[in-house]
Design an enzyme around this catalytic site. Structure first.
Site, PDB file in Angstrom:
ATOM      1  N   CYS A  89      -6.828  11.149  -1.266  1.00  0.00           N
ATOM      2  CA  CYS A  89      -7.106  10.749   0.124  1.00  0.00           C
ATOM      3  C   CYS A  89      -5.841  10.586   0.934  1.00  0.00           C
ATOM      4  CB  CYS A  89      -7.861   9.430   0.117  1.00  0.00           C
ATOM      5  SG  CYS A  89      -9.264   9.466  -0.969  1.00  0.00           S
TER       6      CYS A  89
ATOM      7  N   LYS B 270     -11.207   7.464  10.435  1.00  0.00           N
ATOM      8  CA  LYS B 270     -11.004   7.522   8.976  1.00  0.00           C
ATOM      9  C   LYS B 270      -9.641   8.141   8.645  1.00  0.00           C
ATOM     10  CE  LYS B 270     -11.033   7.875   4.695  1.00  0.00           C
ATOM     11  NZ  LYS B 270     -11.838   7.940   3.542  1.00  0.00           N
TER      12      LYS B 270
HETATM   13  N1  SAJ Z   1       0.964   3.060  -3.051  1.00  0.00           N
HETATM   14  C1  SAJ Z   1       2.317   2.782  -3.029  1.00  0.00           C
HETATM   15  N2  SAJ Z   1       2.744   1.601  -2.513  1.00  0.00           N
HETATM   16  C2  SAJ Z   1       1.863   0.671  -2.020  1.00  0.00           C
HETATM   17  C3  SAJ Z   1       0.478   0.958  -2.022  1.00  0.00           C
HETATM   18  C4  SAJ Z   1       0.049   2.163  -2.542  1.00  0.00           C
HETATM   19  O1  SAJ Z   1       3.151   3.597  -3.474  1.00  0.00           O
HETATM   20  O2  SAJ Z   1       2.326  -0.387  -1.597  1.00  0.00           O
HETATM   21  C5  SAJ Z   1       0.478   4.347  -3.593  1.00  0.00           C
HETATM   22  C6  SAJ Z   1      -0.397   4.167  -4.835  1.00  0.00           C
HETATM   23  O3  SAJ Z   1       0.374   4.015  -5.980  1.00  0.00           O
HETATM   24  C7  SAJ Z   1      -1.182   5.456  -4.809  1.00  0.00           C
HETATM   25  C8  SAJ Z   1      -1.331   5.750  -3.317  1.00  0.00           C
HETATM   26  O4  SAJ Z   1      -0.381   4.946  -2.662  1.00  0.00           O
HETATM   27  O5  SAJ Z   1      -0.445   6.513  -5.409  1.00  0.00           O
HETATM   28  C9  SAJ Z   1      -2.702   5.486  -2.733  1.00  0.00           C
HETATM   29  O6  SAJ Z   1      -3.274   4.309  -3.266  1.00  0.00           O
HETATM   30  P1  SAJ Z   1      -4.091   3.253  -2.390  1.00  0.00           P
HETATM   31  O7  SAJ Z   1      -4.486   2.140  -3.279  1.00  0.00           O
HETATM   32  O8  SAJ Z   1      -3.296   2.889  -1.186  1.00  0.00           O
HETATM   33  O9  SAJ Z   1      -5.337   4.050  -1.815  1.00  0.00           O
HETATM   34  P2  SAJ Z   1      -6.492   5.008  -2.459  1.00  0.00           P
HETATM   35  O10 SAJ Z   1      -6.037   6.424  -2.310  1.00  0.00           O
HETATM   36  O11 SAJ Z   1      -6.915   4.569  -3.788  1.00  0.00           O
HETATM   37  O12 SAJ Z   1      -7.704   4.705  -1.422  1.00  0.00           O
HETATM   38  C10 SAJ Z   1      -7.507   4.907  -0.028  1.00  0.00           C
HETATM   39  C11 SAJ Z   1      -8.018   3.649   0.714  1.00  0.00           C
HETATM   40  N3  SAJ Z   1      -7.562   3.697   2.094  1.00  0.00           N
HETATM   41  C12 SAJ Z   1      -6.891   2.681   2.678  1.00  0.00           C
HETATM   42  O13 SAJ Z   1      -6.574   1.683   2.062  1.00  0.00           O
HETATM   43  C13 SAJ Z   1      -6.557   2.820   4.128  1.00  0.00           C
HETATM   44  C14 SAJ Z   1      -9.546   3.568   0.619  1.00  0.00           C
HETATM   45  O14 SAJ Z   1     -10.029   2.489   1.410  1.00  0.00           O
HETATM   46  C15 SAJ Z   1     -10.169   4.884   1.106  1.00  0.00           C
HETATM   47  O15 SAJ Z   1     -11.583   4.856   1.013  1.00  0.00           O
HETATM   48  C16 SAJ Z   1      -9.666   5.987   0.206  1.00  0.00           C
HETATM   49  O16 SAJ Z   1      -8.232   6.071   0.372  1.00  0.00           O
HETATM   50  C17 SAJ Z   1     -10.361   7.278   0.615  1.00  0.00           C
HETATM   51  O17 SAJ Z   1     -11.308   7.687  -0.104  1.00  0.00           O
HETATM   52  O18 SAJ Z   1     -10.027   7.834   1.670  1.00  0.00           O
END
Ligand code: SAJ
Length: 415
Positions: free
Chosen positions: A265, A211
């Site tokens: 996360c 994870k």
């Molecule tokens: N972000 C970027 N650029 C990107 C993608 C995301 O800057 O290309 C930023 C987003 O704006 C945000 C952050 O990253 O600030 C995180 O967003 P996210 O959509 O990547 O992820 P979370 O935090 O909403 O959810 C993640 C997920 N993990 C993965 O995709 C590996 C989710 O599946 C997990 O369950 C969750 O963390 C968790 O609870 O751990």
């Protein structure tokens, strides 16, 4: 069968509601009396699509109830927060307190599952706390599959994406890390009741690390995109166009730069790896630093934009578009956009306006003169627009309306 879900937040409540929708009797437990009251009225205290309907039905049919007291059950699922303390040291106090309170009602044959994202070794630590509280019960021994035990223990990390939680709860493959393989099988029997995907059994240490690694993978990849944005700025190249072109290569898939990484996360979990293997986790550590440095780069861009406005700073009006940590949600936790907006608030502009269509009230930490306003109102009066979140409403804007303004577009939606 009764399942007790301890912690009724972004993961615990949807999990409880999905279990209840399968006809299982679920008692949700939370330390917050207001949360418990809201759920018992069939309502919800968080924003997640379709969750309100599921909770309402669960409460109406009597399958879902909430309480502040731990009661006897067959299965206990722990879904409490695991933040970090100073110096990025994991804070396991919420897990410890949940585990110690469960211990008082544990009975032979019970299954205890840790869903909270946790550093490697936490599931075994959890077992030690239970052993201390209940010397009368027997517990499994890590790596000894045939050890006889009264209580089964497993780690099944949640992996759902905010905004798609109900779909992903049912359709994502699950990793089930037993203290022994028997514990894993016991836990899989429960997950099979609501997961329409593979439930993959492993040991609890591997499940814990997998994870953390999933979120670190994403963090490192976002850091790569963010680092590219700094390089492109220096070399005067449009980073979004460059990434789009590079992604035409069949084996390249670069993510999007932004104002930093937010949420509870991805900006947190990599630290659990760095903390347990500081000399080895060099790349993971560097990625955290790159992503955490991105807000100050955006502030530098705002300073530059302010110099291009034909007015003194004290006469310049500025708007922040978006506060949440990612698009189309209301979640402000660990949001880089929120931190940037708060910093702008101290930069002596004449007026700071915030446009965030997903909230109705500004959080604490802003000056009284800073106002939450509509998109139209902000566009009417400001000199600088800082785009912090790529909400749908902002993508759809008629760009002619912004033609006279200085723009700092941290997400590249208008670039
Ligand atoms: N972000 C970027 N650029 C990107 C993608 C995301 O800057 O290309 C930023 C987003 O704006 C945000 C952050 O990253 O600030 C995180 O967003 P996210 O959509 O990547 O992820 P979370 O935090 O909403 O959810 C993640 C997920 N993990 C993965 O995709 C590996 C989710 O599946 C997990 O369950 C969750 O963390 C968790 O609870 O751990």
């Amino acid at each position: 069968m009764i399942v007790s879900v301890v912690g009724l937040g972004y993961i615990g409540l949807p999990t409880a509601a999905v279990l209840a929708s399968k006809g299982i009797t679920v008692v949700g437990v939370d330390v917050n009396q207001t949360t418990v009251n809201i759920i018992n009225q069939g309502k919800i205290h968080i924003v997640e699509p379709e969750l309100d309907i599921l909770v309402k039905n669960g409460v109406r049919t009597g399958h879902l109830t909430a309480s502040i007291k731990i009661k006897k059950a067959n299965v206990f699922m722990i879904a409490v927060p695991t933040p970090f303390k100073e110096n990025h040291v994991p804070d396991l106090s919420y897990i410890e307190s949940a585990v110690r309170s469960i211990s008082s009602v544990l009975e032979k044959g019970n299954l205890v599952i840790l869903e909270s994202t946790s550093p490697v070794g936490t599931t075994e630590k959890m077992m030690e706390w239970m052993k201390e509280e209940r010397p009368d019960l027997t517990f499994p021994v890590f790596g000894h599959s045939n050890s006889k035990h009264d209580i089964s223990i497993a780690h099944c990390p949640e992996r759902v994406l905010p905004g798609r939680v109900l779909h992903e709860l049912k359709n994502n493959n699950r990793i089930i890390g037993g203290v022994t393989s028997q514990c894993g099988e016991h836990a899989r029997d429960l997950y099979k009741k609501f997961v329409n995907a593979d439930c993959l059994i492993t040991d609890c240490r591997t499940a814990e690390l997998s994870k953390l690694v999933e979120n670190s993978f994403r963090d490192v990849n976002i850091a790569f995109a963010n680092e590219l944005s700094l390089i492109c700025d220096k070399l005067d190249v449009n980073v979004w166009e460059m990434i789009k072109l590079s992604n035409h290569h069949p084996r390249v898939n670069i993510l999007q730069p932004g104002p930093g990484v937010g949420g509870h996360c991805i900006a947190v979990d990599p630290w659990f790896i760095v903390n347990s293997a500081p000399n080895e986790a060099k790349l993971i550590h560097a990625a955290r630093i790159v992503n955490d440095s991105k807000p100050s780069f955006i502030i530098k861009k705002i300073e530059q934009a302010a110099k291009l406005v034909n007015k003194k700073r004290s006469e310049t009006k500025i708007a922040c578009f978006g506060l949440s940590f990612k698009p189309n949600i209301d979640d402000l936790r660990e949001s880089p956009a929120l931190n940037i907006a708060k910093k702008i608030n101290t930069m002596n502009f004449n007026k700071v306006l915030i446009v965030e269509p997903h909230i109705t009230q500004l959080p604490d930490g802003f000056n009284e003169s800073t106002k939450l306003v509509s998109l139209e109102k902000a566009i009417e009066i400001v000199d600088i627009v800082v785009l912090l979140v790529d909400h749908k409403q902002f993508i759809d804007i008629d760009l002619n309306l912004l033609s006279e303004k200085q723009i700092v577009d941290s997400r590249g939606i208008w670039s």
